[in-house]
Design a protein around this motif. Structure first.
Motif, PDB file in Angstrom:
ATOM      1  N   UNK A 238     -21.731 -58.525   1.261  1.00 35.53           N
ATOM      2  CA  UNK A 238     -22.525 -57.806   2.264  1.00 35.53           C
ATOM      3  C   UNK A 238     -21.769 -57.712   3.585  1.00 35.53           C
ATOM      4  N   UNK A 239     -21.101 -58.795   3.993  1.00 33.67           N
ATOM      5  CA  UNK A 239     -20.328 -58.763   5.233  1.00 33.67           C
ATOM      6  C   UNK A 239     -19.104 -57.858   5.096  1.00 33.67           C
ATOM      7  N   UNK A 240     -18.524 -57.803   3.901  1.00 32.63           N
ATOM      8  CA  UNK A 240     -17.372 -56.934   3.688  1.00 32.63           C
ATOM      9  C   UNK A 240     -17.763 -55.469   3.848  1.00 32.63           C
ATOM     10  N   UNK A 241     -18.934 -55.112   3.340  1.00 37.29           N
ATOM     11  CA  UNK A 241     -19.412 -53.742   3.517  1.00 37.29           C
ATOM     12  C   UNK A 241     -19.613 -53.424   4.997  1.00 37.29           C
ATOM     13  N   UNK A 242     -20.165 -54.372   5.741  1.00 38.39           N
ATOM     14  CA  UNK A 242     -20.342 -54.192   7.189  1.00 38.39           C
ATOM     15  C   UNK A 242     -18.987 -54.015   7.873  1.00 38.39           C
ATOM     16  N   UNK A 243     -18.017 -54.803   7.445  1.00 34.82           N
ATOM     17  CA  UNK A 243     -16.672 -54.735   8.032  1.00 34.82           C
ATOM     18  C   UNK A 243     -16.033 -53.370   7.781  1.00 34.82           C
ATOM     19  N   UNK A 244     -16.144 -52.876   6.560  1.00 37.09           N
ATOM     20  CA  UNK A 244     -15.541 -51.585   6.231  1.00 37.09           C
ATOM     21  C   UNK A 244     -16.283 -50.435   6.901  1.00 37.09           C
ATOM     22  N   UNK A 245     -17.603 -50.511   6.974  1.00 37.34           N
ATOM     23  CA  UNK A 245     -18.369 -49.458   7.660  1.00 37.34           C
ATOM     24  C   UNK A 245     -18.061 -49.423   9.142  1.00 37.34           C
TER      25      UNK A 245
END
Length: 584
Positions: A238-245
């Motif tokens: 979930x944090x990785x998705x936030x990072x990429x977005x």
């Protein structure tokens, strides 16, 4: 994804029962637990695998089944209600059933007797979370073994008992105590599958930056890649998705040559994990802070200091390692410094009350006949007030509240009866010797002081609506008692030493009661902690942190949203200020 590892041995078995290892989907975990286990389950998995989230999923599914089919029976009893309990907050000297009942009563505002009955009759399914965090791996103690022994006693003395334990399978504590846990089946949480990771990133990141997240997916396609290990946990995914977005580079997820090396097979290299988790947590805090109108740097500094104080409180055994209580914030600081500041506050407010002299002039009746006797009486009252207030400030360590129900207790009845008797005796004497107005005033003041004193009681979870409500009720109780006793002292000394002295001493007792309250300790602690990097408006900051998704409310306290976030902040504090200085 879940794996049924096997059954733990009961106390009468030499070898554990074994069952075929198989994978279980998340949606069917409740069915698995209810139909295919003995009711006592050890839920294990590596850090960040989502054991707590899985516990919440299990809780929701079981609660839904109970609502849709309440007649479903287990061993002749109604299906219990699942409740999550945070194991690190368990005082090991208590038996499990006593702690469960007390925790249940505090969190859900139940009477202690009702909560104890719910636990003893099996209406509660305890989900005991974070067994691996009871002890520090760096400084192990016997607390974990003591708690495991208490869990075994609890399950052995209850036929058909249902209980769920969660513990990290990659912790030394797990390997130390897993053979001591008797009669438990084990469900192990495994990393997410590649297809799950792909579907989640596609749904969260979209086609706008597909080139970035597809680089990450390509790296994660290799099951032995550290990238797969990072994305295999729900929290980090979930944090990785936030990072990429948020515009983060996919190259940051690719390990360097040195980071590919690991001392243990099938584990994520520590250097790589620390670097990537640092980026993810930094982005997560920044995104949540900006979204809710705060400066990320300032928020990070405040959270770092809170994590440090919680760790120091854990080391001194004065606070739970993961829970922040506003009315015990002062315990996390230097208690001698807090006591000194509170004594100074008491002395300052008492002196402030005596400034009332300048607003009054002695009348002919108030003028003292003997200045020496007057000075002795004046300063003896002042010293007595200072000593009483200072003593009260040092002794009081628990909040108070006003409870009219206390008047119905034997203690309350005795206090009211005693104060009424003293009021009649003292008021009658003053009535005869001085006059009716003075006698009635003295009697009424004594009766009122005794009655208010009888209504004071320790804080009760049944009357608490929020963590800050404890402090508000304590302030109200302290101020009310101060007004009562200050009114009595003011009326009494007005006749003896004049109105200026009566007003000064009366206000002195009011201010002294307020200054010796737990609310005063909290405000002093906030002032001291703000000097070392904690927020000035601590309660408001914690409330904001809950709205921002960085913190959460647990009962009457606050916790970090994820234990990994707390550990990251603690490590960041140590690396940023290696010499032990604070985040000012």
């Amino acid at each position: 994804m879940l794996e049924v590892v096997g059954k733990r041995p009961t106390s009468g078995q030499r070898h554990p029962k074994t069952s075929q290892r198989r994978s279980v989907s998340l949606d069917s975990v409740a069915e698995l637990y209810l139909r295919e286990t003995c009711g006592k389950v050890l839920l294990s998995g590596e850090a960040g695998m989502g054991k707590t989230v899985l516990s919440l999923k299990l809780l929701a599914d079981i609660a839904h089944r109970r609502k849709t089919d309440p007649a479903l029976l287990y061993g002749g009893t109604v299906q219990p209600v699942p409740v999550i309990f945070n194991l690190p907050t368990w005082p090991s000297q208590l038996e499990l059933q006593d702690w469960l009942a007390g925790n249940l009563a505090e969190r859900f505002r139940l009477k202690q007797t009702v909560a104890a009955r719910l636990v003893s009759d099996g209406y509660v399914l305890p989900i005991l979370d974070s067994l691996d965090e009871v002890d520090s791996e760096a400084r192990p103690s016997d607390k974990t073994a003591t708690i495991v022994a208490a869990v075994n006693r609890y399950s052995a003395t209850r036929v058909g008992a249902r209980l769920i334990l969660t513990c990290r399978s990659d912790s030394t504590i797990y390997h130390r105590v897993r053979k001591q846990i008797r009669g438990f089946d084990e469900l192990r949480v495994h990393p997410l599958r590649y297809i799950d990771v792909r579907d989640y990133l596609e749904s969260q990141c979209g086609e706008d930056n597909a080139s970035e997240w597809k680089i990450v997916l390509d790296a994660a396609a290799d099951s032995t890649s550290p990238v797969r290990g990072v994305l295999g946990t729900p929290w980090r995914l979930a944090m990785s998705a936030t990072y990429l977005r948020g515009g983060g580079s996919a190259e940051d997820f690719l390990p360097t040559r040195d980071e590919r090396r690991s001392r243990k097979a099938m584990t994520i290299p520590a250097a790589y994990l620390n670097r990537v988790e640092g980026l993810l947590y930094e982005t997560f805090i920044s995104a949540r802070s900006r979204h809710h109108g705060k400066q990320p740097i300032r928020v990070t500094l405040h959270l770092m200091q809170i994590a440090k104080l919680l760790e120091e409180g854990k080391r001194r055994s004065v606070a739970a390692p993961t829970e922040l209580l506003l009315h015990e914030w002062w315990r996390l600081l230097d208690r001698r410094k807090v006591s000194l500041y509170q004594a100074l506050l008491v002395f300052t407010l008492i002196n402030l009350s005596f400034s009332a002299f300048r607003f009054f002039e002695f009348s002919e009746n108030d003028k003292p006949e003997s200045p020496v006797i007057y000075a002795l009486a004046f300063f003896s009252n002042f010293i007595l007030l200072a000593l009483l207030a200072g003593r009260a400030a040092g002794v009081r360590t628990s909040p108070l509240r006003v409870s009219l129900r206390s008047l119905r207790t034997s203690r309350g009845g005795v206090l009211v009866a005693a104060s009424a008797a003293i009021a009649v005796l003292a008021g009658g004497t003053a009535y005869i010797s001085t006059g009716p107005s003075y006698g009635i005033s003295i009697g009424a003041a004594i009766a009122l002081t005794g009655t208010i004193g009888a209504t004071l009681a320790p804080w009760d979870h049944l009357t608490v609506e929020s963590p800050l409500a404890i402090l508000r009720k304590d302030f109200l109780a302290s101020a009310l008692f101060g007004v009562a006793i200050g009114g009595f002292v003011g009326i009494y000394t007005t006749e003896l030493l004049g109105k200026p002295v009566g007003v000064a001493l009366g206000l002195g007792y009011v201010f002294a009661a307020i200054a010796s309250s737990i609310m005063a300790k909290y405000l002093i602690a906030v002032y001291i902690s703000a000097g070392v990097g904690a927020p000035w408006r601590l309660a408001r900051f914690l409330s904001w942190g809950c709205r921002a998704g960085l913190l959460r409310v647990s009962g009457v306290g606050y916790q970090f949203r994820h234990k990994g976030l707390q550990q990251y902040l603690l490590d960041l504090q140590r690396s940023t200020f290696p010499d032990g200085t604070d985040a000012r």
